[in-house]
Design a protein around this motif. Structure first.
Motif, mmCIF file in Angstrom:
data_model
loop_
_atom_site.group_PDB
_atom_site.id
_atom_site.type_symbol
_atom_site.label_atom_id
_atom_site.label_comp_id
_atom_site.label_asym_id
_atom_site.label_seq_id
_atom_site.Cartn_x
_atom_site.Cartn_y
_atom_site.Cartn_z
ATOM 1 N N PRO A 1 13.120 -5.007 7.669
ATOM 2 C CA PRO A 1 13.646 -6.198 8.433
ATOM 3 C C PRO A 1 14.336 -7.140 7.410
ATOM 4 C CG PRO A 1 11.155 -6.290 7.869
ATOM 5 C CD PRO A 1 11.678 -4.831 7.707
ATOM 6 N N ASP A 2 15.444 -7.783 8.020
ATOM 7 C CA ASP A 2 16.197 -8.693 7.053
ATOM 8 C C ASP A 2 15.371 -9.870 6.491
ATOM 9 O OD1 ASP A 2 18.347 -7.067 7.668
ATOM 10 O OD2 ASP A 2 19.237 -8.630 8.663
ATOM 11 N N LYS A 3 14.219 -10.238 7.310
ATOM 12 C CA LYS A 3 13.492 -11.397 6.833
ATOM 13 C C LYS A 3 12.797 -11.182 5.569
ATOM 14 C CE LYS A 3 9.274 -9.970 9.282
ATOM 15 N NZ LYS A 3 8.278 -10.325 10.328
ATOM 16 N N ASN A 4 12.510 -9.798 5.134
ATOM 17 C CA ASN A 4 12.064 -9.435 3.790
ATOM 18 C C ASN A 4 12.801 -9.355 2.668
ATOM 19 O OD1 ASN A 4 9.616 -9.023 5.146
ATOM 20 N ND2 ASN A 4 9.618 -6.791 5.340
ATOM 21 N N LEU A 5 14.051 -9.808 3.051
ATOM 22 C CA LEU A 5 15.333 -9.670 1.855
ATOM 23 C C LEU A 5 15.216 -10.935 1.217
ATOM 24 C CD1 LEU A 5 17.896 -7.519 3.801
ATOM 25 C CD2 LEU A 5 15.989 -6.658 2.079
ATOM 26 N N PRO A 6 15.497 -10.988 -0.155
ATOM 27 C CA PRO A 6 15.687 -10.091 -0.888
ATOM 28 C C PRO A 6 14.164 -9.260 -1.462
ATOM 29 C CG PRO A 6 15.809 -11.926 -2.305
ATOM 30 C CD PRO A 6 15.798 -12.343 -0.901
ATOM 31 N N THR A 7 14.114 -8.150 -1.902
ATOM 32 C CA THR A 7 12.922 -7.629 -2.200
ATOM 33 C C THR A 7 12.892 -6.948 -3.548
ATOM 34 O OG1 THR A 7 11.868 -7.264 0.081
ATOM 35 C CG2 THR A 7 11.075 -5.994 -2.032
ATOM 36 N N ILE A 8 12.204 -7.036 -4.360
ATOM 37 C CA ILE A 8 12.098 -6.541 -5.728
ATOM 38 C C ILE A 8 10.863 -5.688 -6.113
ATOM 39 C CG2 ILE A 8 12.266 -7.276 -8.212
ATOM 40 C CD1 ILE A 8 13.938 -9.495 -7.609
ATOM 41 N N PHE A 9 11.065 -4.679 -6.380
ATOM 42 C CA PHE A 9 10.136 -3.698 -6.727
ATOM 43 C C PHE A 9 10.154 -3.171 -8.144
ATOM 44 C CE2 PHE A 9 10.786 -2.201 -2.380
ATOM 45 C CZ PHE A 9 9.571 -2.637 -1.809
ATOM 46 N N VAL A 10 8.927 -3.510 -9.063
ATOM 47 C CA VAL A 10 8.871 -3.219 -10.203
ATOM 48 C C VAL A 10 7.933 -1.997 -10.505
ATOM 49 C CG1 VAL A 10 8.249 -3.837 -12.444
ATOM 50 C CG2 VAL A 10 9.346 -5.601 -11.151
ATOM 51 N N TYR A 11 8.443 -0.754 -11.505
ATOM 52 C CA TYR A 11 7.707 0.321 -11.380
ATOM 53 C C TYR A 11 7.571 0.695 -12.872
ATOM 54 C CZ TYR A 11 9.291 1.394 -6.501
ATOM 55 O OH TYR A 11 9.158 1.267 -5.180
ATOM 56 N N PHE A 12 6.268 1.310 -13.180
ATOM 57 C CA PHE A 12 6.353 1.691 -14.651
ATOM 58 C C PHE A 12 6.136 3.348 -14.566
ATOM 59 C CE2 PHE A 12 3.824 2.528 -18.640
ATOM 60 C CZ PHE A 12 4.957 2.382 -19.291
ATOM 61 N N GLU A 13 6.758 4.293 -15.195
ATOM 62 C CA GLU A 13 6.364 5.589 -15.188
ATOM 63 C C GLU A 13 6.399 5.981 -13.754
ATOM 64 O OE1 GLU A 13 3.587 6.376 -17.947
ATOM 65 O OE2 GLU A 13 4.914 6.224 -19.573
ATOM 66 N N GLY A 14 7.055 5.424 -12.589
ATOM 67 C CA GLY A 14 7.176 5.886 -11.379
ATOM 68 C C GLY A 14 5.864 5.284 -10.643
ATOM 69 N N ASP A 15 5.015 4.391 -11.016
ATOM 70 C CA ASP A 15 4.080 3.716 -10.208
ATOM 71 C C ASP A 15 4.288 2.351 -10.153
ATOM 72 O OD1 ASP A 15 2.384 5.912 -10.415
ATOM 73 O OD2 ASP A 15 1.435 5.378 -12.314
ATOM 74 N N LEU A 16 4.154 1.916 -8.905
ATOM 75 C CA LEU A 16 4.619 0.556 -8.591
ATOM 76 C C LEU A 16 3.661 -0.399 -9.083
ATOM 77 C CD1 LEU A 16 6.287 -1.412 -6.747
ATOM 78 C CD2 LEU A 16 4.519 -1.126 -4.893
ATOM 79 N N LYS A 17 4.071 -1.498 -9.835
ATOM 80 C CA LYS A 17 3.299 -2.445 -10.619
ATOM 81 C C LYS A 17 3.454 -3.870 -10.108
ATOM 82 C CE LYS A 17 2.088 0.428 -13.629
ATOM 83 N NZ LYS A 17 0.588 0.803 -13.713
ATOM 84 N N LYS A 18 4.658 -4.124 -9.417
ATOM 85 C CA LYS A 18 4.879 -5.655 -8.661
ATOM 86 C C LYS A 18 5.782 -5.520 -7.847
ATOM 87 C CE LYS A 18 3.825 -10.090 -8.959
ATOM 88 N NZ LYS A 18 2.614 -10.917 -8.460
ATOM 89 N N GLN A 19 5.585 -6.494 -6.927
ATOM 90 C CA GLN A 19 6.787 -6.579 -5.751
ATOM 91 C C GLN A 19 6.735 -8.289 -5.317
ATOM 92 O OE1 GLN A 19 5.611 -4.188 -2.428
ATOM 93 N NE2 GLN A 19 4.062 -5.100 -2.081
ATOM 94 N N TRP A 20 8.081 -8.563 -5.075
ATOM 95 C CA TRP A 20 8.372 -9.872 -4.523
ATOM 96 C C TRP A 20 9.128 -9.438 -3.197
ATOM 97 C CZ3 TRP A 20 9.146 -8.804 -9.786
ATOM 98 C CH2 TRP A 20 8.246 -9.679 -10.529
ATOM 99 N N VAL A 21 8.427 -9.915 -2.055
ATOM 100 C CA VAL A 21 9.195 -9.630 -0.748
ATOM 101 C C VAL A 21 9.495 -10.819 0.041
ATOM 102 C CG1 VAL A 21 8.660 -8.549 1.547
ATOM 103 C CG2 VAL A 21 7.595 -7.551 -0.689
ATOM 104 N N GLY A 22 10.877 -10.984 0.183
ATOM 105 C CA GLY A 22 11.258 -12.178 1.015
ATOM 106 C C GLY A 22 11.536 -13.285 0.208
ATOM 107 N N PRO A 23 12.319 -14.316 0.550
ATOM 108 C CA PRO A 23 12.977 -15.544 0.180
ATOM 109 C C PRO A 23 12.064 -16.365 -0.677
ATOM 110 C CG PRO A 23 13.267 -15.667 2.337
ATOM 111 C CD PRO A 23 12.945 -14.241 2.316
ATOM 112 N N PHE A 24 10.912 -16.516 0.276
ATOM 113 C CA PHE A 24 9.989 -17.677 -0.312
ATOM 114 C C PHE A 24 9.072 -16.869 -1.691
ATOM 115 C CE2 PHE A 24 10.339 -18.760 4.181
ATOM 116 C CZ PHE A 24 10.616 -20.087 3.985
#
Length: 238
Positions: free
Chosen positions: A160-183
């Motif tokens: 969904p566009d409402k979730n953009l932008p989204t930033i995912f942070v990975y370390f050695e292939g594992d998800l460590k942090k995410q920011w979903v949506g403009p707010f």
């Protein structure tokens, strides 16, 4: 009797006339390295040690006297550490565009010790463009981190566009942090140093930046709702 090693004008004058011996120079680490290089250079014409590859250093090891072997080995370790640091520093340095088929190779199999920052975006969304601009600068500033971006419809179908932008942070292939949506990112007021601080807190970049102070933003919606309630209460009193 006056100490011949003291730095006095009288001793300097005596040294100039070779009446007393010259003061011994303190040997530094740079002097030791120069001695090792000069030892090799007297036996071989060609490159200095600082210009040699590891293979060339290994070939020259047989030409070093036993007394100099320890110094040579220390120098080689320093060269290896410098080369590893240079390779790591120049490893990335830009934001790579990926598609769904690239995800496993570029994210899950990024490699040991590799941090990955993935931006899911869409053209035509102003905040996505702003985030991409910030990430382009941060990728150059932190070339040891892999920065990626992917169009949402290409990477995650029906995202969904409402979730953009989204930033995912990975370390050695594992998800460590995410920011979903403009707010989650603070909207169009997002500054580059704020994004850098967020990534540093997640561990994706090595930065000593302090948390930027963001001026308080007037919450127009909350104020309107509050004022509406007050108006309604006044109407009920009438």
């Amino acid at each position: 009797m006056q100490d011949q090693n003291e730095d006095t004008e009288w001793n300097d004058a005596l040294r100039r006339h070779n009446i007393i011996p010259q003061k011994e120079k303190e040997v530094t680490e740079e002097d030791i390295i120069d001695m090792v290089e000069n030892t090799i250079q007297t036996k071989h014409e060609g490159k200095q040690m600082g210009d040699m590859s590891l293979d060339e250093l290994n070939e020259r090891e047989d030409d070093i006297d036993e007394d100099d072997e320890r110094m040579f080995e220390e120098y080689r370790r320093q060269r290896m550490a410098e080369m590893r640091a240079q390779q790591m520093k120049a490893r990335f340095g830009d934001v790579m565009e990926i598609s769904k088929v690239d995800y496993v190779a570029q994210v899950n199999n990024a490699g040991e010790g590799v941090w990955v920052v993935l931006h899911i975006y869409k053209d035509g969304i102003p905040l996505c463009k702003l985030v991409n601009n910030h990430l382009n600068n941060l990728a150059r500033k932190f070339p040891a981190t892999k920065f990626l971006k992917s169009v949402s419809t290409v990477c995650i179908p029906n995202y969904p566009d409402k979730n953009l932008p989204t930033i995912f942070v990975y370390f050695e292939g594992d998800l460590k942090k995410q920011w979903v949506g403009p707010f989650a990112l603070g909207g169009m007021n997002l500054k580059q140093d704020e994004l850098e601080w967020l990534l540093a807190q997640a561990g994706a970049v090595q930065s000593d930046i302090e948390k930027p102070e963001r001026p308080e933003v007037d919450d127009v919606l909350t104020k309107a709702v509050r004022q509406s309630r007050i108006d309604n209460e006044d109407s009920d009193d009438d």
